[in-house]
Design an enzyme around this catalytic site. Sequence first.
Site, short mmCIF file in Angstrom:
data_model
loop_
_atom_site.label_atom_id
_atom_site.label_comp_id
_atom_site.label_asym_id
_atom_site.label_seq_id
_atom_site.Cartn_x
_atom_site.Cartn_y
_atom_site.Cartn_z
N HIS A 17 -42.46 -8.81 24.25
CA HIS A 17 -42.58 -10.19 23.78
C HIS A 17 -41.82 -10.31 22.47
CE1 HIS A 17 -46.59 -10.97 26.11
NE2 HIS A 17 -45.54 -11.32 26.82
N PRO A 67 -45.45 -5.34 18.97
CA PRO A 67 -44.84 -5.07 20.27
C PRO A 67 -45.86 -5.17 21.40
CG PRO A 67 -45.44 -3.01 19.22
CD PRO A 67 -45.95 -4.13 18.33
N HIS A 68 -45.43 -5.77 22.51
CA HIS A 68 -46.21 -5.82 23.75
C HIS A 68 -45.36 -5.20 24.86
CE1 HIS A 68 -48.81 -9.51 22.35
NE2 HIS A 68 -49.22 -8.36 21.84
N VAL A 69 -45.00 -3.95 24.69
CA VAL A 69 -44.00 -3.32 25.55
C VAL A 69 -44.62 -2.82 26.86
CG1 VAL A 69 -42.38 -2.75 23.74
CG2 VAL A 69 -44.28 -1.20 24.19
#
Length: 251
Positions: free
Chosen positions: A43, A186-188
């Site tokens: 995101h 981070p939304h990895v």
Amino acid sequence: CAGTYGTPPILMRSGIGPADHLGSVGVPVRVDLRGVGANLADHPEVEINCGYRGAVRSAPLLHSVATFHSSAAASGSPPDLMLWMPEPVALDEGTRVFEIDVLLLKPRSRGTVRLRSADPADPPRIDLPNVREAVDVDVLAEGFRRAQEVANRPEIRRLCADPPSPQIADDDELRRFVRTNVYSIPHVVGTCSMGPSSDDGAVVDALGRVHGTEHLFVVDASMMPTVPSGFTHIPTIMIAERLSEQIGALP
């Protein structure tokens, strides 16, 4: 189950991954799976500072979140933009901050996780996706415009002594701002993507079994083929709970 950044290096150092990449770092190939370490999704985010100067906490307790569709979103698709507003906080240097974070929820850009060497102590090379696709720049810029509108609302201005920043009117300037200032939340997810066939770049099946292997499973956020339209914490827990039951029931 080492996560989006950690699981691909474990597989690749075990010889499971893209054959050409494994060969380049001297790892013998056991299973050629081109999807390992590919499809890194996130995101990407930009922010606007509302100019708050009132009382603050040292860390936010309250958060307001709104998701919505951009003009580019297909009919019936999940929301592709989010405005995230944590309550005002004080930064380490004492600056008081009240931000509106603009998140691109359904990006098209993709990155990779690759080995630097076969040495387990050597950290992986992470190439974040950011907004390399032009459509992602345009959608995130549209979200920033919406954040500007919110930041200039009378309800917000009553709380904030300084004008919102940055103030950007020109569309080309805004696109440059997005490209320069975007960062990972981070939304990895996605580096061991789930799918029915390794021919399509998938690494695991619906049960988390690694294609081309026996009794080897991946259960973490790396198996999500696309990033959810929201925070990734709860979906990751749901995957773990569901697959732990199903894997535990296998003969």
